[in-house]
Structure formats: structure tokens, C-alpha cells
Design a protein around this motif. Structure first.
Motif, PDB file in Angstrom:
ATOM      1  N   SER A 217       0.749  -1.206   0.356  1.00 24.04           N
ATOM      2  CA  SER A 217      -0.146   0.108   0.198  1.00 24.04           C
ATOM      3  C   SER A 217       1.046   1.145  -0.328  1.00 24.04           C
ATOM      4  CB  SER A 217      -0.606   0.160   1.383  1.00 24.04           C
ATOM      5  OG  SER A 217      -1.962  -0.830   0.683  1.00 24.04           O
ATOM      6  N   ASN A 218       0.346   2.472  -0.830  1.00 25.98           N
ATOM      7  CA  ASN A 218       1.543   3.510  -1.032  1.00 25.98           C
ATOM      8  C   ASN A 218       0.458   4.256  -1.577  1.00 25.98           C
ATOM      9  OD1 ASN A 218       1.807   1.564  -3.404  1.00 25.98           O
ATOM     10  ND2 ASN A 218       1.674   4.126  -4.420  1.00 25.98           N
ATOM     11  N   MET A 219       0.746   5.535  -0.617  1.00 33.09           N
ATOM     12  CA  MET A 219       0.204   7.466  -1.029  1.00 33.09           C
ATOM     13  C   MET A 219       0.508   7.960  -1.933  1.00 33.09           C
ATOM     14  SD  MET A 219      -2.354   7.926   0.809  1.00 33.09           S
ATOM     15  CE  MET A 219      -2.717   9.429   1.194  1.00 33.09           C
TER      16      MET A 219
ATOM     17  N   ALA B  21      -0.016   7.239  -7.711  1.00 35.57           N
ATOM     18  CA  ALA B  21      -0.209   6.136  -6.692  1.00 35.57           C
ATOM     19  C   ALA B  21      -0.541   4.795  -7.407  1.00 35.57           C
ATOM     20  CB  ALA B  21      -1.190   6.207  -5.419  1.00 35.57           C
TER      21      ALA B  21
ATOM     22  N   GLN C  20      -8.392   9.491  -0.332  1.00 30.64           N
ATOM     23  CA  GLN C  20      -7.677  10.206   1.503  1.00 30.64           C
ATOM     24  C   GLN C  20      -8.534  11.444   1.173  1.00 30.64           C
ATOM     25  OE1 GLN C  20      -6.846   7.295   3.189  1.00 30.64           O
ATOM     26  NE2 GLN C  20      -7.641   6.890   0.956  1.00 30.64           N
TER      27      GLN C  20
ATOM     28  N   GLY D  10      -4.554  13.403  -1.540  1.00 29.51           N
ATOM     29  CA  GLY D  10      -4.244  12.508  -1.704  1.00 29.51           C
ATOM     30  C   GLY D  10      -4.804  10.256  -2.293  1.00 29.51           C
ATOM     31  N   TYR D  11      -4.423   9.641  -2.417  1.00 34.30           N
ATOM     32  CA  TYR D  11      -4.917   8.768  -3.202  1.00 34.30           C
ATOM     33  C   TYR D  11      -3.585   7.058  -2.349  1.00 34.30           C
ATOM     34  CZ  TYR D  11      -8.044  11.281  -6.260  1.00 34.30           C
ATOM     35  OH  TYR D  11      -8.344  12.221  -7.245  1.00 34.30           O
ATOM     36  N   LEU D  12      -5.029   6.228  -1.783  1.00 37.64           N
ATOM     37  CA  LEU D  12      -4.255   5.105  -1.481  1.00 37.64           C
ATOM     38  C   LEU D  12      -4.336   3.987  -2.470  1.00 37.64           C
ATOM     39  CD1 LEU D  12      -2.789   4.091   0.872  1.00 37.64           C
ATOM     40  CD2 LEU D  12      -4.935   3.141   1.827  1.00 37.64           C
TER      41      LEU D  12
END
Length: 237
Positions: free
Chosen positions: A58-60, A67, A102, A115-117
């Protein structure tokens, strides 16, 4: 004339009802044979011979595209290390892929996306349970920052369950014979057998995604259980 007609009609109706009575009696379903119904139980605990690891990355990022791209690169490294560790491609399957916005908390107004996960989970089937700890270490070293859990099971329980089924039938007969002796009757042949099979799978264990030197993993045992409900015909002494 009127009285004779009415008398004839009453007699005719009575005869019709009496004539129909045997037909109604013949259509009634037969009574079930006398029986004793019991449930037999049996269980067997065995060591699992296959494991399943659910892990992922998982990353932002500021944008959904960034992402997703970063997540694809990270997961590519994880899959490459699994291949280098000898995991067959058919034993690694994507189980979840998602990109979620997010939101920043804002008490004075509507929340804004900050942001986006991106998340990508893979389920790895391990055909040698002794390798589980080493593969968890490989996943974490390769960049997996989510280890959702580990589960164990018996790959082919059919032969083992056949032995448990025979024990469950023996348990059902033992119970039925106790009732038969108490009631002063003897058992006949089984009239009906129904089965409820239970395969206790060792639960998925949550683990921290941190670097460790082959974190210890205990597979434990798996319990295979069978319940059978048997109706036995009974014979009077």
C-alpha cells in the motif's frame, strides 16, 4: 310425489358419501416404520500440509495515477522475489486491487481530497509449510508492507474424512444400541443416513510487516469432523 323424490335424493347422497369413504382411506400416506434416530460424531486432528499467505503493498500519492504507478512497481518487485524464491506463478494470485481517495479533515467546511491510497494484495499458496516463515521474510524484504495473515489447511482431506466417517457411523450404532436395549427392541437396517462434515481451518494470523529473521510460525493442527444422523429400523423382540 314430492316426499318420495326427497327421500330418494337423501338415500342417493348417503350412498355416494359411503362409497367415497374407502377411496379417501386408500389415499392416506402410509405410517413411517418405527425407528431410532441418533447422531454419531467423530473427529481427527492432523497436521496441515498447505499454507496460504495474504500480503501486499500500500502506498500514498497526490494523484490516483501516481499512486497506481508506484504501487505497480512495488508489487512487481514482490512478485519477482517470490518467483526467485521458487514460488510457482500459479500459486500467487491477486486477491484485491484498489485505489481510494483520502480526505483531509476540515471542521469548517467539506472535506477535501489530499491524496490517494493504492493497495494491491496477493494470496500466496505455500505447498511446503516449513517454508512459510522464510517466505514471509522474503515478502517483507521485497517491500510488502501489509501481511494480512497466514492460514493452514489439509490439501486433500478426502481419505482422512473416510476414516472419520466410518468412526461416526460406529458411534451412531453404539448410541442406537443403547436406546434399543433400554426400550426392549433390536436394531434393524439403517433407513436414512445424512452427513454434516466440518473441516476446521487454522485461522489466518495477523502479523506485523517488519523485517525479521524468519519470524517463527506454528502451523498447529487441523480438526476434521463428521456428524452423521442415522435412522435405524427397530424390531420387536
Amino acid at each position: 310425489m314430492t316426499m318420495q323424490f326427497n327421500t330418494f335424493s337423501a338415500v342417493a347422497v348417503t350412498l355416494a358419501v359411503l362409497g367415497a369413504a374407502p377411496a379417501l382411506a386408500q389415499s392416506a400416506p402410509p405410517s413411517p416404520p418405527p425407528a431410532i434416530t441418533v447422531t454419531g460424531e467423530a473427529q481427527k486432528s492432523v497436521a496441515p500440509d498447505i499454507a496460504q499467505i495474504e500480503a501486499g503493498v500500500s502506498n500514498m500519492a497526490k494523484t490516483a495515477r501516481a499512486a497506481a504507478e508506484a504501487n505497480n512497481v512495488a508489487m512487481g518487485k514482490v512478485l519477482l522475489e517470490l518467483k526467485n524464491a521458487g514460488v510457482d506463478g500459479k500459486d500467487a494470485q491477486t486477491s484485491r486491487l484498489s485505489i481510494q481517495p483520502q480526505y483531509a479533515s476540515n471542521r469548517s467546511g467539506p472535506s477535501e481530497i489530499n491524496g490517494y491510497l493504492a493497495s494491491n494484495l496477493v494470496t500466496v499458496r505455500v505447498r511446503d509449510v516449513a517454508r512459510v516463515a522464510g517466505l514471509v521474510d522474503t515478502l517483507v524484504t521485497a517491500g510488502a508492507n501489509e501481511i494480512r495473515g497466514i492460514g493452514f489447511r489439509v490439501a486433500d482431506p478426502s481419505k482422512l474424512l473416510d476414516d472419520v466417517r466410518a468412526e461416526a457411523i460406529a458411534d451412531a450404532r453404539r448410541k442406537a444400541e443403547v436406546y434399543a436395549r433400554a426400550a426392549g427392541v433390536t436394531l434393524g437396517a439403517p433407513l436414512l443416513i445424512t452427513e454434516d462434515t466440518q473441516q476446521g481451518v487454522a485461522p489466518m494470523r495477523k502479523m506485523m510487516a517488519t523485517r525479521s529473521d524468519a519470524a517463527p510460525v506454528a502451523p498447529g493442527e487441523e480438526t476434521l469432523g463428521v456428524n452423521v444422523t442415522v435412522s435405524w429400523a427397530i424390531k420387536a423382540p
